[in-house]
Motif scaffolding. Structure first.
Motif, mmCIF file in Angstrom:
data_model
loop_
_atom_site.group_PDB
_atom_site.id
_atom_site.type_symbol
_atom_site.label_atom_id
_atom_site.label_comp_id
_atom_site.label_asym_id
_atom_site.label_seq_id
_atom_site.Cartn_x
_atom_site.Cartn_y
_atom_site.Cartn_z
ATOM 1 N N GLN A 130 0.853 -1.186 0.000
ATOM 2 C CA GLN A 130 0.000 0.000 0.000
ATOM 3 C C GLN A 130 0.893 1.243 0.000
ATOM 4 N N GLY A 147 -1.903 6.662 -0.979
ATOM 5 C CA GLY A 147 -3.036 5.755 -1.073
ATOM 6 C C GLY A 147 -2.945 4.873 -2.301
ATOM 7 N N GLY A 148 -3.733 3.807 -2.302
ATOM 8 C CA GLY A 148 -3.736 2.883 -3.420
ATOM 9 C C GLY A 148 -2.736 1.757 -3.218
ATOM 10 N N PHE A 149 -2.975 0.657 -3.913
ATOM 11 C CA PHE A 149 -2.148 -0.538 -3.783
ATOM 12 C C PHE A 149 -1.349 -0.779 -5.055
ATOM 13 N N LYS A 198 0.543 0.407 -10.450
ATOM 14 C CA LYS A 198 -0.764 0.513 -9.798
ATOM 15 C C LYS A 198 -1.841 0.308 -10.852
ATOM 16 N N ASN A 214 -7.118 -1.895 -7.323
ATOM 17 C CA ASN A 214 -7.571 -0.908 -6.352
ATOM 18 C C ASN A 214 -9.087 -0.892 -6.218
ATOM 19 N N ALA A 251 -10.516 -1.858 -2.535
ATOM 20 C CA ALA A 251 -11.298 -0.844 -1.816
ATOM 21 C C ALA A 251 -12.629 -1.433 -1.366
ATOM 22 N N TYR A 260 -12.051 -3.832 1.603
ATOM 23 C CA TYR A 260 -11.756 -3.155 2.870
ATOM 24 C C TYR A 260 -13.014 -2.506 3.450
ATOM 25 N N VAL A 277 -8.598 2.736 5.035
ATOM 26 C CA VAL A 277 -7.861 2.220 3.876
ATOM 27 C C VAL A 277 -8.727 2.294 2.626
ATOM 28 N N THR A 329 -7.803 4.444 -0.711
ATOM 29 C CA THR A 329 -7.679 3.778 -2.010
ATOM 30 C C THR A 329 -8.567 4.444 -3.047
#
Length: 726
Positions: free
Chosen positions: A240, A245-247, A263, A268, A272, A275, A290, A294
């Motif tokens: 992460q 933000g974002g994975f 990314k 994402n 999102a 989560y 989180v 995201t």
């Protein structure tokens, strides 16, 4: 500039200045190969693929290699994200030949598009045990000229193997009711209890597996543990982006620490949603935070001015992977005030030795924010986060001055369907209207700009929609439209979903064997495949099955459910033989086994209000309290009797997982001690809690009861109720 300069794909345009005489996939290239009796070199990749960029720089920009390709081969460059139907066929070929796969995918084909040799990345010269690309080209040229019969025989055998592997397995029976429990057991064997996730490095988020566990988490503590631990470890890791933000795409290690830095929109969107839906299972873990981070990353960096969602951000800058996201210590110290530097170093893990190459750091959370807040003397996680914000803003400002990675700005209908579903669902769950509004705008863009003569198209860029829509496009967009209907209560979105489902049925359904084909009928392709296995995203056939069940629930029309049953029968053998590869279909089978609901009706969840409010949780549990004031001494025994509604349960005390909210009693207008809770994994039915309270003569005896109620589908928000002891 070669022919690729006329294409719209960012990946193809990256190769437009190569000395290689590239062709896009199409009849012009096929005709040239036939006319000049040359084998076809097919190179498949995508714009954010690191090793695709490496091979472009090393080999496709090399004059000598280009001369060899131009004289003896017809070279075709394909964007796998633009044509996933073609990529799926030729990746199967590479996997059959090499027992592995990846991108760039490099294949050699006969005139009739049958593969006879394949690999992935080839270096420009022999090294690290890999043959150099020039040596590969020379060997292929000699085989084509001197051993043509062997080449054709190999191509025919491989094509038959692809057809056999791509054929659907017909089965007359629905999957057994125990398939979900078996799938969970198989996941448990691969579960990493220390770091979460499944298997060893490299580790991928595997949203399909996590969505399956989420389906079971409310009623199954083992599923809940695997889900919560994995989401927590990923959220704390370098996978992460702790600042923006974002994975990122995946982690190269088992600890989610060092990512491969691209990314992707699809990652994402799926994460999102997971989560946000998992947040009530572990309130202290900050999963809702989180999810917001995201989605805010997607809004900031992957939302086009036109309203559609863009595809991806590159992993590298000027050939250096992670250059935009990683930090030398000196640069951080220069950007931060002294107090901020000390605090952020402890929280984000740069108070020790570097954890990335060239003495750089990937920021991560060594401990959960809630734990860090307690250790550092802050009153709450929110208080610590507020204190971190000036330092975070300073680092983001410094990062913004760097050269940014490239953005793949094409719009894909299937990935937009995923993002629309995530924005709508998270907006409803988190009470964020802006996400729902963004989902609605994106849906209007796809439905308006990406339909040609009423038919959905797969890709859009620079005003041009192209490639007939595939199964993934229809299935994922149907899901997004249904979620948008549920979030807004507007029937128009459900009407669009049902119309798109009709087109999907007409274009892709296999009337003979059941299940959906990946694409329309194209005589140039070796097979018309029906993929049901999950990959980086859930399988389209699996999502289609879930969509059909959801449409049946909302419309009350049994035809949807009947088609879902037929779809699951079509892949029954695959489910029995390899459930871990077909987890989304397993989810559909489990949901179908629950039976139709008593009443079928739309279930809007307006995004203007927080869902699962405290009054709903209060209605789940009836509480009665008694205190024995006649007992000698100041401490009086008390009893709380809880009656929990059928179908619900409460988290135990202590809870199975540290993140779960325990059922807990404490004094309000009196002190409480020696509180005794039932010993159980969870509390159901009637529950008795006993203890002692200290009350004086004439003083009220009031205790606070905290609990979190869950059913088979969800966990409600935690609630604290004051109970007067009679």
């Amino acid at each position: 500039m070669n022919r690729l300069a006329r294409e719209s794909s960012p990946y193809l345009l990256l190769h437009a200045e190569n000395p290689v005489d590239w062709y896009p996939w199409g009849e012009e290239a096929f005709a040239k190969a036939r006319a000049e009796d040359k084998p076809i070199f097919l190179s498949i990749g995508y714009s954010t693929c690191y090793w695709c960029h490496v091979m472009e720089r090393e080999s496709f920009s090399d004059g000598e290699i280009a001369r060899e390709l131009n004289e003896h081969f017809v070279s075709i460059k394909l964007d796998r994200e633009e044509r996933p139907d073609i990529d799926e066929i030729y990746m199967t070929a590479t996997q059959l030949l090499t027992q592995s796969g990846g991108w760039p995918n490099s294949l050699f084909l006969t005139h009739d598009l049958k593969p006879f040799f394949a690999g992935t990345y080839f270096p420009p010269s022999d090294r690290h045990g890999r043959p150099g690309f020039p040596r590969i080209l020379q060997a292929i040229r000699e085989a084509w000229a001197l051993r043509r019969a062997e080449v054709v025989e190999q191509a025919e055998a491989l094509s038959e193997a692809i057809r056999a592997q791509s054929a659907a397995d017909q089965s007359a029976a629905l999957p057994d009711a125990g398939i979900a429990a078996e799938t969970q057991q198989l996941l448990a064997r691969r579960f990493d209890r220390a770091w979460g996730g499944f298997g060893r490095a490299p580790k991928f988020p595997s949203p399909s597996n996590l969505a399956f566990l989420l389906d079971r988490a409310a009623a199954d503590s083992a599923a809940r543990e695997m889900l919560v631990v994995t989401l927590d470890r990923m959220a704390r890791g370098g996978i992460q982006d702790q600042l923006g933000g974002g994975f990122h795409r995946y982690s190269v290690d088992a600890e989610w620490l060092v990512p491969h830095f691209e990314k992707m929109l699809y990652d994402n969107a799926a994460l999102a949603r997971l989560y946000a839906e998992s947040a009530p299972l572990a309130p202290e873990a900050g999963f809702a935070r989180v999810a917001r981070a995201t989605l805010d990353f997607v809004l900031g960096e992957l939302l086009g001015d036109h309203g559609g969602f863009l595809s991806a951000l590159d992993a590298e800058t000027d050939g250096e992977e992670g250059a935009f996201y990683t930090w030398p210590r000196e640069e951080m110290l220069q950007a931060l005030a002294a107090d901020d530097a000390k605090l952020l170093a402890a929280v984000y893990g740069f108070d020790g030795p570097p954890n990335f190459e060239h003495g750089r750091y990937v920021l991560f959370l060594p401990q959960p924010i809630a734990d860090q807040a307690r250790v550092l003397g802050f009153g709450s996680a929110e208080e610590l986060l507020a204190r971190l914000e000036p330092g975070r803003r300073a680092l983001l400002a410094a990062r913004a001055r760097r050269k940014r990675p490239l953005t793949d700005d094409k719009v894909l209908a299937d990935w937009n369907g995923l993002a629309i579903a995530a924005m709508a669902r998270c907006g409803a769950l988190l009470g964020e209207r802006r996400y729902v509004d963004t989902a609605a705008r994106a849906a209007r863009f796809v439905l308006d700009a990406m339909r040609t003569e009423g038919r959905l198209q797969h890709a859009w860029r620079a005003g041009q929609a192209k490639v007939e829509g595939l199964l993934d496009d229809h299935a994922f967009l149907v899901d997004g439209l249904v979620e948008l209907h549920d979030a807004t209560g507007e029937d128009a979105w459900l009407d669009e979903a049902r119309a798109l489902q009709e087109q999907q049925d007409a274009r892709f359904w296999d009337a003979r064997a059941g299940g959906y084909f990946n694409a329309g009928d194209d005589p140039r392709l070796l097979v018309r495949s029906k993929a049901a296995h999950d990959g980086a995203v859930a399988s389209a056939n699996g999502v289609a099955a879930l969509n059909l069940i959801g449409l049946a629930e909302r419309s009350g029309e049994p035809a949807y459910r009947e088609r879902a049953e037929a779809l699951l029968r079509a892949f029954g053998r695959s489910l029995r033989d390899y459930p871990l590869g077909h987890v989304t279909l397993v989810r559909a089978a489990a949901r179908l086994a629950k039976g139709a609901p008593e009443r079928s009706a739309p279930r809007p969840a307006p995004a203007t209000a927080r869902p699962w409010a405290a009054d709903e949780a209060g209605a789940v549990v009836t509480v009665r309290g008694r205190v024995d004031r006649s007992a000698p001494g100041a401490w009086k025994p008390f009893v709380l009797e809880l009656a929990i509604r059928d179908g619900f349960h409460l988290n135990a005390n202590p809870p199975l997982l540290r993140f779960m909210v325990p059922t807990e009693v404490r004094g309000v207008e009196c002190d409480a001690r020696d509180v005794r809770y039932p010993k159980a994994d969870r509390y159901e039915g009637r529950v008795t809690i006993e203890g002692q309270v200290e009350v004086g003569e004439g003083r009220p005896a009031v205790v606070a009861l905290t609990y979190q109620a869950c059913d088979e589908e969800r966990c409600l928000l935690p609630i604290t109720r004051e109970v007067a002891l009679e």
